[in-house]
Each structure stands twice: as structure tokens, then as C-alpha cells.
Design a protein around this motif. Structure first.
Motif, PDB file in Angstrom:
ATOM      1  N   LEU A 323      18.911  29.673  -1.585  1.00 47.41           N
ATOM      2  CA  LEU A 323      17.460  29.762  -1.737  1.00 47.41           C
ATOM      3  C   LEU A 323      17.000  31.187  -2.058  1.00 47.41           C
ATOM      4  O   LEU A 323      15.814  31.445  -2.222  1.00 47.41           O
ATOM      5  CB  LEU A 323      16.749  29.250  -0.474  1.00 47.41           C
ATOM      6  N   CYS A 324      17.971  32.126  -2.109  1.00 45.85           N
ATOM      7  CA  CYS A 324      17.625  33.501  -2.515  1.00 45.85           C
ATOM      8  C   CYS A 324      17.557  33.584  -4.032  1.00 45.85           C
ATOM      9  O   CYS A 324      16.657  34.205  -4.598  1.00 45.85           O
ATOM     10  CB  CYS A 324      18.683  34.490  -2.011  1.00 45.85           C
ATOM     11  N   THR A 325      18.526  32.985  -4.719  1.00 47.73           N
ATOM     12  CA  THR A 325      18.506  33.002  -6.182  1.00 47.73           C
ATOM     13  C   THR A 325      17.447  31.999  -6.672  1.00 47.73           C
ATOM     14  O   THR A 325      16.964  31.164  -5.897  1.00 47.73           O
ATOM     15  CB  THR A 325      19.896  32.661  -6.738  1.00 47.73           C
ATOM     16  N   ASP A 326      17.111  32.090  -7.959  1.00 44.38           N
ATOM     17  CA  ASP A 326      15.976  31.324  -8.474  1.00 44.38           C
ATOM     18  C   ASP A 326      16.117  29.821  -8.242  1.00 44.38           C
ATOM     19  O   ASP A 326      17.162  29.226  -8.522  1.00 44.38           O
ATOM     20  CB  ASP A 326      15.814  31.605  -9.979  1.00 44.38           C
ATOM     21  N   ASN A 327      15.061  29.228  -7.751  1.00 43.08           N
ATOM     22  CA  ASN A 327      15.049  27.780  -7.494  1.00 43.08           C
ATOM     23  C   ASN A 327      13.599  27.324  -7.425  1.00 43.08           C
ATOM     24  O   ASN A 327      12.685  28.140  -7.309  1.00 43.08           O
ATOM     25  CB  ASN A 327      15.791  27.468  -6.185  1.00 43.08           C
ATOM     26  N   ALA A 328      13.391  26.000  -7.488  1.00 40.73           N
ATOM     27  CA  ALA A 328      12.021  25.488  -7.538  1.00 40.73           C
ATOM     28  C   ALA A 328      11.446  25.182  -6.164  1.00 40.73           C
ATOM     29  O   ALA A 328      10.220  25.155  -6.011  1.00 40.73           O
ATOM     30  CB  ALA A 328      11.982  24.232  -8.399  1.00 40.73           C
ATOM     31  N   ALA A 329      12.302  24.975  -5.153  1.00 42.10           N
ATOM     32  CA  ALA A 329      11.767  24.684  -3.819  1.00 42.10           C
ATOM     33  C   ALA A 329      10.896  25.847  -3.345  1.00 42.10           C
ATOM     34  O   ALA A 329       9.848  25.646  -2.732  1.00 42.10           O
ATOM     35  CB  ALA A 329      12.910  24.430  -2.835  1.00 42.10           C
ATOM     36  N   MET A 330      11.323  27.075  -3.682  1.00 43.77           N
ATOM     37  CA  MET A 330      10.536  28.241  -3.253  1.00 43.77           C
ATOM     38  C   MET A 330       9.162  28.247  -3.935  1.00 43.77           C
ATOM     39  O   MET A 330       8.172  28.690  -3.342  1.00 43.77           O
ATOM     40  CB  MET A 330      11.304  29.545  -3.515  1.00 43.77           C
ATOM     41  N   ALA A 331       9.113  27.736  -5.157  1.00 42.40           N
ATOM     42  CA  ALA A 331       7.825  27.663  -5.864  1.00 42.40           C
ATOM     43  C   ALA A 331       6.915  26.645  -5.176  1.00 42.40           C
ATOM     44  O   ALA A 331       5.707  26.883  -5.000  1.00 42.40           O
ATOM     45  CB  ALA A 331       8.043  27.269  -7.319  1.00 42.40           C
ATOM     46  N   ALA A 332       7.510  25.527  -4.767  1.00 40.60           N
ATOM     47  CA  ALA A 332       6.722  24.490  -4.093  1.00 40.60           C
ATOM     48  C   ALA A 332       6.216  24.990  -2.741  1.00 40.60           C
ATOM     49  O   ALA A 332       5.083  24.707  -2.343  1.00 40.60           O
ATOM     50  CB  ALA A 332       7.570  23.230  -3.920  1.00 40.60           C
ATOM     51  N   ALA A 333       7.058  25.762  -2.024  1.00 37.41           N
ATOM     52  CA  ALA A 333       6.643  26.297  -0.720  1.00 37.41           C
ATOM     53  C   ALA A 333       5.466  27.247  -0.891  1.00 37.41           C
ATOM     54  O   ALA A 333       4.453  27.153  -0.188  1.00 37.41           O
ATOM     55  CB  ALA A 333       7.821  27.016  -0.048  1.00 37.41           C
ATOM     56  N   ALA A 334       5.591  28.170  -1.854  1.00 35.63           N
ATOM     57  CA  ALA A 334       4.494  29.125  -2.093  1.00 35.63           C
ATOM     58  C   ALA A 334       3.232  28.388  -2.530  1.00 35.63           C
ATOM     59  O   ALA A 334       2.121  28.738  -2.118  1.00 35.63           O
ATOM     60  CB  ALA A 334       4.911  30.142  -3.159  1.00 35.63           C
ATOM     61  N   ALA A 335       3.401  27.345  -3.352  1.00 33.65           N
ATOM     62  CA  ALA A 335       2.247  26.595  -3.860  1.00 33.65           C
ATOM     63  C   ALA A 335       1.500  25.908  -2.716  1.00 33.65           C
ATOM     64  O   ALA A 335       0.267  25.808  -2.739  1.00 33.65           O
ATOM     65  CB  ALA A 335       2.701  25.570  -4.893  1.00 33.65           C
ATOM     66  N   TYR A 336       2.226  25.451  -1.721  1.00 34.50           N
ATOM     67  CA  TYR A 336       1.574  24.772  -0.587  1.00 34.50           C
ATOM     68  C   TYR A 336       0.560  25.704   0.082  1.00 34.50           C
ATOM     69  O   TYR A 336      -0.589  25.332   0.323  1.00 34.50           O
ATOM     70  CB  TYR A 336       2.635  24.321   0.427  1.00 34.50           C
TER      71      TYR A 336
END
Ligand code: KG4
Ligand code: ZN
Length: 361
Positions: A323-336
Motif C-alpha cells: 500500500l506504499c507503492t501506487d495503488n487505488a485503495a489509497m485514492a478511495a480512502a482519501a476520497a472518503y
């Protein structure tokens, strides 16, 4: 709230579904690394074309994998998440390769428009920070058991060290969406230094994970490489170190075993990152340090930050390496969390090659 995250800012096409900003239902990452390795770095035009090919299958796969939790006592349940179960789309729209960002943003807009759901633009660095809110990926059975498990407890203010291929920033985060940049790199980013030095050592691309692996067998004190300083600021500078490594290789090829060279280089990067991070933490009186970005996957950085944190009584939080390297889950978390603040965009949302965290866009 179930958010579909989309990330296409560089050479990873990624889509993932996250519930309430913390629980990963899926996180599909289609890496293009092999495609770019031949050129020793990311070729923007090739990246854009590949994103176009991969974006729809990646989103479909993320939906397929995001199976709902099966309530106890029910034996039949649909095996995928339908698009109409997605409440919101979070997409990284800045900063990054413009032709690559456009692909993810176009896909996000189309889904948001056709389903009539909100669209949340996400800054890439903010997404890296919010990877810290994500609970580890669990099996379906574990998910049922741990449904009520609380998310990681972040207590503001915190200092975030975000180190990637394009950035090396120290950020004071005093609340959700509240950022103050304390330091940045004056030249190369930490990940860029890893990649360029790996190339000089004759390793492949991307260099960070290869140096990390090789350094495990090396002596970090074999070569005393310079620790970059920018006056008495907290800013970083890695280009001098890069030059020193290249000069060393040119002048002394074969004299020092490659693992020793890799370990000595890595130690020079880690030393500076750790020093500046905890100087920032003590100057600002914070009790938690958060890591993020591809270089935060580095095993030596992780252990050095943890042990300094223990010495100083400062808690260290770091996402698991994937989850440190680029992934979309981190985008969804920030978006929440951005959605809670009302950061919803219209269909005229744009993407931006460069933009400071906390700036407009
Ligand atoms: O965050 P990221 O996936 O993409 C960007 O936003 O740039 O970071 C990629 C960078 C690359 O420079 C890569 O070499 C570096 O992170 N990296 C590592 C490790 N894994 C990835 N650097 C050091 N050690 C690692 N284990
Ligand atoms: Zn990144």
C-alpha cells in the motif's frame, strides 16, 4: 459508504473498492513496469496507451473482487459488486503524467455521470498519506468477523514523510485535509535517487526494490557517502549523493562488492530521511509519524524509522509495503475523507501535471 478508487498517474493502472475509507474490498494493481524496464524509466506515451488498454478490465476486476460481506446464516449471495453498489468515485487527478492521469479521470467521469454518483478529485500525495487509514486486506471469512474493527488510530497533529519517485516531502497534517509542507527535495526525489543509482550499478528498473534486496547482504558502512544538507533547513537534496555514487562506480569498479555499495547508498538516504523526519516531529511537538510513498516500502527505512521512534517515544505508522507503492485503495480512502469535507467535483474536473498539496485544482 463504498468508494471506487482509480489511479493512473504514472505506470500503474489501479482500481479498488474501499468501504468507509478504511476497509479494502479490492485493490487491483496492473503494473506496467515490464513495459518500461527496457527503457530504464517510464515512457509517458507508452504509459498512456497502456492505461487505455488496461483501465476497463482493471475496474471490472476490482468490482468482481469486491464481494460483499456475507451476513451469517445466508448461503447464497451474489459474487461480485455491481456498479450500482458503488456510492462514489475517487480519482487521482494530480500531480502526475498528464496523458496518464487523463485516462483514469475520463473513466471516473464516465462512471460518475452514468450512475449519477459523486466524483471526488484526489491529490496523489494525499492518497499516499491516507494509505495509513486502510486496514490490511483480509480474507472473506476474516472480514465477517472483524467488521467492527476500528481503523488505525491517527491522532493529529502528525508528521508525514512521503517519499516516492517524484516527491520527498515532510508534511505536517493537523487534521483531515489540513497540510503544511515542512520540507521538500531541492533536486532529485528519494525514489529517483534509488532508480538512478540502481541504473549506475547495472541493476534493473525500478531500482528501489532491487537495491533494498541487494543491500540486505551488504555492509552499510563500506563506503561513507555524503548526507545531503540544505543549510539548516529540513529540505532534502539527493543529487550530490547520486553523483558521488556514480563517481565511485566510475573510479572504483569492482573494488567494492555491489551489495556493500547498495547498502552504503541506501544508508545515506535513510539516515537523512530519518533525521529530518524526527527533527520535524520534535520541532512541532507531534507524537506520531506517518510514512507513505513507494520508498516507504524500503525495509531499512521502515526499521530505522521504527527504532528511532521507539527511542524518542514517537509512534510510527506505516502502510504495508503493497500500500506504499501506487495503488487505488489509497485514492478511495482519501476520497472518503475529502467527500466528508464536500470536495466533490463537476464533470468539468481537470487534471494537473504539477500541483502542491493543499493548493487548488
Ligand atoms: O509512490 P510510487 O509507487 O510512485 C510514485 O509516485 O513515484 O513510488 C515509486 C518509487 C520508485 O522510485 C521506486 O524505486 C521506489 O518508489 N521504491 C522503493 C522500494 N519500492 C519502491 N525504493 C526503495 N526501496 C523499496 N523497497
Ligand atoms: Zn506514488
Amino acid at each position: 459508504m463504498r468508494i471506487l478508487g482509480i489511479e493512473t498517474s504514472c505506470d500503474e493502472t489501479s482500481a479498488g473498492v474501499v468501504e468507509d475509507g478504511t476497509t479494502i474490498r479490492s485493490n487491483v494493481i496492473a503494473s506496467q513496469t515490464d513495459l518500461h524496464a527496457h527503457f530504464g524509466g517510464v515512457v509517458p506515451e507508452i504509459a498512456s496507451r497502456r492505461h487505455v488498454e488496461l483501465i476497463l478490465p482493471t475496474i471490472q476486476e476490482a468490482l468482481d473482487q469486491a464481494r460483499p460481506v456475507i451476513p451469517p446464516g445466508i448461503d447464497t449471495w451474489r459474487d461480485e459488486t455491481a456498479l450500482d453498489e458503488i456510492d462514489c468515485i475517487g480519482v487521482i487527478n494530480r500531480p502526475g503524467l498528464i496523458g496518464a492521469l487523463i485516462v483514469g479521470v475520463a473513466a471516473a467521469k464516465s462512471i460518475a455521470f452514468s450512475r449519477g454518483i459523486p466524483l471526488v478529485p484526489v491529490h496523489h500525495l494525499e492518497a499516499h498519506i491516507y494509505a495509513n487509514w486502510l486496514s490490511p486486506v483480509e480474507s472473506r471469512e476474516q472480514r465477517v468477523e472483524s467488521r467492527e474493527r476500528p481503523a488505525v488510530e491517527v491522532r493529529f497533529p502528525v508528521v508525514c514523510l512521503v517519499v516516492s519517485g517524484g516527491h520527498s516531502d515532510l508534511i505536517l497534517m493537523s487534521g483531515h485535509g489540513e497540510y503544511e509542507i515542512l520540507a521538500r527535495t531541492r533536486d532529485d526525489a528519494a525514489g529517483e535517487a534509488f532508480d538512478k543509482c540502481a541504473r549506475a550499478m547495472g541493476l534493473g528498473y525500478p531500482g528501489g526494490p532491487l537495491i533494498d534486496k541487494l543491500a540486505k547482504e551488504g555492509n552499510p558502512r563500506a563506503v561513507a557517502f555524503p548526507r545531503g544538507k540544505v543549510g539548516d533547513t529540513l529540505d532534502f537534496s539527493f543529487s550530490g549523493l547520486k553523483t558521488a555514487v556514480i563517481r565511485y562506480i566510475e573510479g572504483a569498479e569492482g573494488r567494492v562488492p555491489l551489495p556493500d555499495l547498495a547498502a552504503s547508498f541506501q544508508e545515506a538516504v535513510v539516515d537523512v530521511l530519518v533525521d529530518h523526519t524526527f527533527r520535524a516531529a520534535s520541532e512541532r511537538g507531534v507524537k506520531q509519524v506517518l510514512l507513505g510513498g513507494g520508498v516507504a516500502a524500503n525495509s531499512r527505512l521502515r526499521s530505522a524509522v521504527r527504532s528511532r521512534g521507539e527511542q524518542l517515544g514517537i509512534e510510527v505508522i506505516a502502510p504495508p509495503p503493497v500500500l506504499c507503492t501506487d495503488n487505488a485503495a489509497m485514492a478511495a480512502a482519501a476520497a472518503y475523507f475529502a467527500f466528508q469535507r464536500g470536495e466533490v467535483a463537476g464533470l468539468d474536473m481537470d487534471c494537473y501535471a504539477t500541483e502542491r498539496l493543499g493548493g487548488r485544482g
